[in-house]
Design an enzyme around this catalytic site. Structure first.
Site, PDB file in Angstrom:
ATOM      1  N   ASP A  31       1.244   6.453 -11.568  1.00 13.35           N
ATOM      2  CA  ASP A  31       0.329   6.169 -10.463  1.00 13.35           C
ATOM      3  C   ASP A  31      -0.471   4.924 -10.810  1.00 13.35           C
ATOM      4  O   ASP A  31      -0.906   4.779 -11.963  1.00 13.35           O
ATOM      5  CB  ASP A  31      -0.603   7.384 -10.248  1.00 13.35           C
ATOM      6  CG  ASP A  31      -1.258   7.384  -8.877  1.00 13.35           C
ATOM      7  OD1 ASP A  31      -1.988   6.419  -8.577  1.00 13.35           O
ATOM      8  OD2 ASP A  31      -1.051   8.347  -8.110  1.00 13.35           O
ATOM      9  N   ALA A  72       2.417   5.686  -2.018  1.00 14.43           N
ATOM     10  CA  ALA A  72       2.556   4.859  -0.811  1.00 14.43           C
ATOM     11  C   ALA A  72       1.191   4.456  -0.313  1.00 14.43           C
ATOM     12  O   ALA A  72       0.172   5.035  -0.682  1.00 14.43           O
ATOM     13  CB  ALA A  72       3.266   5.666   0.290  1.00 14.43           C
ATOM     14  N   TYR A 138       3.408   1.541   9.282  1.00 15.15           N
ATOM     15  CA  TYR A 138       3.464   2.641   8.308  1.00 15.15           C
ATOM     16  C   TYR A 138       4.704   3.505   8.556  1.00 15.15           C
ATOM     17  O   TYR A 138       5.524   3.729   7.661  1.00 15.15           O
ATOM     18  CB  TYR A 138       2.174   3.482   8.397  1.00 15.15           C
ATOM     19  CG  TYR A 138       2.268   4.815   7.703  1.00 15.15           C
ATOM     20  CD1 TYR A 138       2.498   4.899   6.334  1.00 15.15           C
ATOM     21  CD2 TYR A 138       2.130   6.007   8.425  1.00 15.15           C
ATOM     22  CE1 TYR A 138       2.588   6.134   5.697  1.00 15.15           C
ATOM     23  CE2 TYR A 138       2.213   7.240   7.793  1.00 15.15           C
ATOM     24  CZ  TYR A 138       2.447   7.299   6.433  1.00 15.15           C
ATOM     25  OH  TYR A 138       2.550   8.513   5.805  1.00 15.15           O
ATOM     26  N   ARG A 276      -7.317   6.692  21.953  1.00 11.85           N
ATOM     27  CA  ARG A 276      -6.808   5.604  21.107  1.00 11.85           C
ATOM     28  C   ARG A 276      -5.383   5.284  21.564  1.00 11.85           C
ATOM     29  O   ARG A 276      -4.613   6.204  21.878  1.00 11.85           O
ATOM     30  CB  ARG A 276      -6.760   6.034  19.642  1.00 11.85           C
ATOM     31  CG  ARG A 276      -8.130   6.135  18.997  1.00 11.85           C
ATOM     32  CD  ARG A 276      -8.025   6.469  17.541  1.00 11.85           C
ATOM     33  NE  ARG A 276      -7.318   7.728  17.303  1.00 11.85           N
ATOM     34  CZ  ARG A 276      -7.370   8.432  16.190  1.00 11.85           C
ATOM     35  NH1 ARG A 276      -8.088   7.990  15.183  1.00 11.85           N
ATOM     36  NH2 ARG A 276      -6.707   9.558  16.041  1.00 11.85           N
TER      37      ARG A 276
HETATM   38  N1  LIG Z   1      -1.796  13.327   3.910  1.00 14.78           N
HETATM   39  C1  LIG Z   1      -0.989  13.511   4.950  1.00 14.78           C
HETATM   40  O1  LIG Z   1      -1.345  14.205   5.925  1.00 14.78           O
HETATM   41  C2  LIG Z   1       0.400  12.901   4.961  1.00 14.78           C
HETATM   42  C3  LIG Z   1       1.216  13.071   6.083  1.00 14.78           C
HETATM   43  C4  LIG Z   1       2.496  12.533   6.088  1.00 14.78           C
HETATM   44  C5  LIG Z   1       2.976  11.854   4.984  1.00 14.78           C
HETATM   45  N2  LIG Z   1       2.158  11.668   3.893  1.00 14.78           N
HETATM   46  C6  LIG Z   1       2.693  10.937   2.732  1.00 14.78           C
HETATM   47  O2  LIG Z   1       2.495  11.733   1.579  1.00 14.78           O
HETATM   48  C7  LIG Z   1       2.269  10.903   0.427  1.00 14.78           C
HETATM   49  C8  LIG Z   1       1.017  11.346  -0.281  1.00 14.78           C
HETATM   50  O3  LIG Z   1      -0.093  11.267   0.629  1.00 14.78           O
HETATM   51  P1  LIG Z   1      -1.583  11.551   0.133  1.00 14.78           P
HETATM   52  O4  LIG Z   1      -2.357  11.953   1.326  1.00 14.78           O
HETATM   53  O5  LIG Z   1      -1.547  12.416  -1.059  1.00 14.78           O
HETATM   54  O6  LIG Z   1      -2.036  10.060  -0.263  1.00 14.78           O
HETATM   55  P2  LIG Z   1      -2.887   9.547  -1.507  1.00 14.78           P
HETATM   56  O7  LIG Z   1      -3.313   8.163  -1.165  1.00 14.78           O
HETATM   57  O8  LIG Z   1      -3.936  10.537  -1.885  1.00 14.78           O
HETATM   58  O9  LIG Z   1      -1.793   9.501  -2.667  1.00 14.78           O
HETATM   59  C9  LIG Z   1      -0.926   8.413  -2.888  1.00 14.78           C
HETATM   60  C10 LIG Z   1      -0.914   8.117  -4.378  1.00 14.78           C
HETATM   61  O10 LIG Z   1       0.001   7.044  -4.630  1.00 14.78           O
HETATM   62  C11 LIG Z   1      -0.614   6.083  -5.511  1.00 14.78           C
HETATM   63  N3  LIG Z   1      -0.001   4.781  -5.221  1.00 14.78           N
HETATM   64  C12 LIG Z   1      -0.106   4.048  -4.092  1.00 14.78           C
HETATM   65  N4  LIG Z   1       0.601   2.914  -4.188  1.00 14.78           N
HETATM   66  C13 LIG Z   1       1.178   2.929  -5.434  1.00 14.78           C
HETATM   67  C14 LIG Z   1       2.039   2.044  -6.128  1.00 14.78           C
HETATM   68  N5  LIG Z   1       2.460   0.898  -5.585  1.00 14.78           N
HETATM   69  N6  LIG Z   1       2.427   2.385  -7.372  1.00 14.78           N
HETATM   70  C15 LIG Z   1       2.017   3.553  -7.955  1.00 14.78           C
HETATM   71  N7  LIG Z   1       1.202   4.428  -7.335  1.00 14.78           N
HETATM   72  C16 LIG Z   1       0.789   4.119  -6.089  1.00 14.78           C
HETATM   73  C17 LIG Z   1      -2.090   6.162  -5.179  1.00 14.78           C
HETATM   74  O11 LIG Z   1      -2.929   5.687  -6.214  1.00 14.78           O
HETATM   75  C18 LIG Z   1      -2.284   7.649  -4.905  1.00 14.78           C
HETATM   76  O12 LIG Z   1      -2.606   8.363  -6.075  1.00 14.78           O
HETATM   77  C19 LIG Z   1       2.232   9.469   0.954  1.00 14.78           C
HETATM   78  O13 LIG Z   1       3.492   8.892   0.730  1.00 14.78           O
HETATM   79  C20 LIG Z   1       1.962   9.634   2.441  1.00 14.78           C
HETATM   80  O14 LIG Z   1       2.504   8.569   3.185  1.00 14.78           O
HETATM   81  C21 LIG Z   1       0.890  12.181   3.860  1.00 14.78           C
END
Ligand SMILES: NC(=O)c1ccc[n+]([C@@H]2O[C@H](COP(=O)([O-])OP(=O)(O)OC[C@H]3O[C@@H](n4cnc5c(N)ncnc54)[C@H](O)[C@@H]3O)[C@@H](O)[C@H]2O)c1
Length: 318
Positions: A31, A72, A138, A276
């Site tokens: 991470d 991401a 996205y 929105r």
């Molecule tokens: N939270 C939701 O409701 C939701 C819904 C649909 C999809 N997602 C997907 O689930 C995944 C996790 O979401 P989340 O809410 O836990 O997000 P989050 O931002 O809490 O977690 C993402 C993690 O990835 C790390 N990261 C980002 N870019 C990076 C890179 N280039 N290299 C290494 N690490 C990197 C960040 O530091 C973070 O710890 C994401 O891919 C998001 O698109 C989330």
């Protein structure tokens, strides 16, 4: 299994890391801590601070048998004004990760895809064979990775699963949402209840829904973690599966506000704003495919339970 969790310091990745450890797996988190928190990585897992683009030496060192890929950028609004960040992190970052996997002959991956790959649905509940017409960068970047996985499975024998999450909520293992830029309804409503945010804006009260507010599908993060553990071993080499993951029941924005008031016992002042652009009236998943194929069943489907877990975990941190 020896697994690498990319993005394991984030909200969902940290919960899945805890579930993997509980399931007896050996876990290393990769991470860059851009939106995650080092202290969210459960003890018992290793943490390497590195970006997706620099993942090759990490994989060479860890030699994982499988990768779970959560890393991401995922802010819809930001993706519209800074698309380059989304193509770079989500698409070329993932390409670097897949190549790093290939270099160490690791070909098993579970990827965090999203409901945003579908765009505005023609009908709900949304099934996996619905048209994919993302309305923001996205969603487009995640759809590109889904396509990448299909071709890596076909050409390079990857065993891949894309899990298309709807709205993830709740908390587990003492780990909840801690996004610096929070865009999700439940944590925002809880911040209002806690008094750290003034009011909640409801974007439109004139949708064709029973109470006029938008309906969304909230899946508990613990149920999501169960799905990841099932998905980890499901596909054979050469197979890319896509599964929607939702609760199957939609809840309106107004119902969420009511649940937050009930669970916290605090007032939640609301302001009604304009609709929105690009917000569909209803987004609800059909999770029939993963239920049938993997026997996945969500256990935390009641809104107050989801809200209570998020509230208690957030309160314990204060
Ligand atoms: N939270 C939701 O409701 C939701 C819904 C649909 C999809 N997602 C997907 O689930 C995944 C996790 O979401 P989340 O809410 O836990 O997000 P989050 O931002 O809490 O977690 C993402 C993690 O990835 C790390 N990261 C980002 N870019 C990076 C890179 N280039 N290299 C290494 N690490 C990197 C960040 O530091 C973070 O710890 C994401 O891919 C998001 O698109 C989330």
């Amino acid at each position: 299994m020896r697994v690498l969790v990319a993005g394991g310091a984030g909200y969902i990745g940290s919960v899945v890391t805890a579930a993997l450890l509980q399931g007896g797996h050996e876990v290393t988190v990769l991470d860059d801590l851009s939106t995650g928190h080092a202290d969210a990585v459960p003890s018992g897992a290793g943490l390497v601070q590195a970006t997706l683009h620099d993942s090759a030496p990490v994989l060479a060192d860890v030699r994982p048998e499988a990768v779970l890929h959560f890393a991401a950028k995922s802010l819809v609004g930001e993706s519209q004004v800074k698309p380059e960040i989304y193509w770079d992190t989500n698409v070329t970052g993932t390409l670097a990760l897949l190549e790093a996997m290939r270099a160490v002959d690791c070909r098993r991956i579970v990827f965090s895809s999203t409901a945003a790959t579908y765009g505005e649905p023609e009908s709900v509940p949304i099934r996996e064979d619905a048209p994919t017409r993302p309305t923001n960068t996205y969603g487009a970047s995640k759809l590109a990775v889904d396509a990448m996985l299909t071709s890596y499975a076909a050409a390079h024998d990857f065993a891949a699963v894309s899990l298309r999450y709807f709205n993830v909520a709740g908390a587990a293992y003492g780990l909840g949402e801690r996004h610096t830029t929070e865009t999700h309804l439940i944590p925002i409503a809880l911040q209002v209840a806690a008094g750290t945010r003034e009011a909640l804006t409801i974007y439109g009260e004139d949708y064709p829904t029973p109470d006029g507010t938008c309906i969304r599908d909230y899946i508990h993060v613990a149920d999501l973690a169960d799905a990841h553990l099932l998905a980890l071993t499901a596909p054979a080499a050469g197979e890319h599966r896509i599964y929607n993951l939702g609760n199957g029941t939609g809840f309106s924005v107004q119902q969420v506000v009511d649940a937050v008031r009930e669970v916290t016992g605090h007032p939640v002042p609301v302001v009604v704003g304009q609709r929105r652009a690009g917000d569909p009236a209803q987004l609800v998943a059909s999770s029939d495919r993963i239920r049938a194929d993997l026997g996945w069943t969500p256990k935390h489907t009641e809104l107050p339970d989801i809200v209570r877990d998020a509230w208690e975990t957030a309160r314990a941190r204060r």
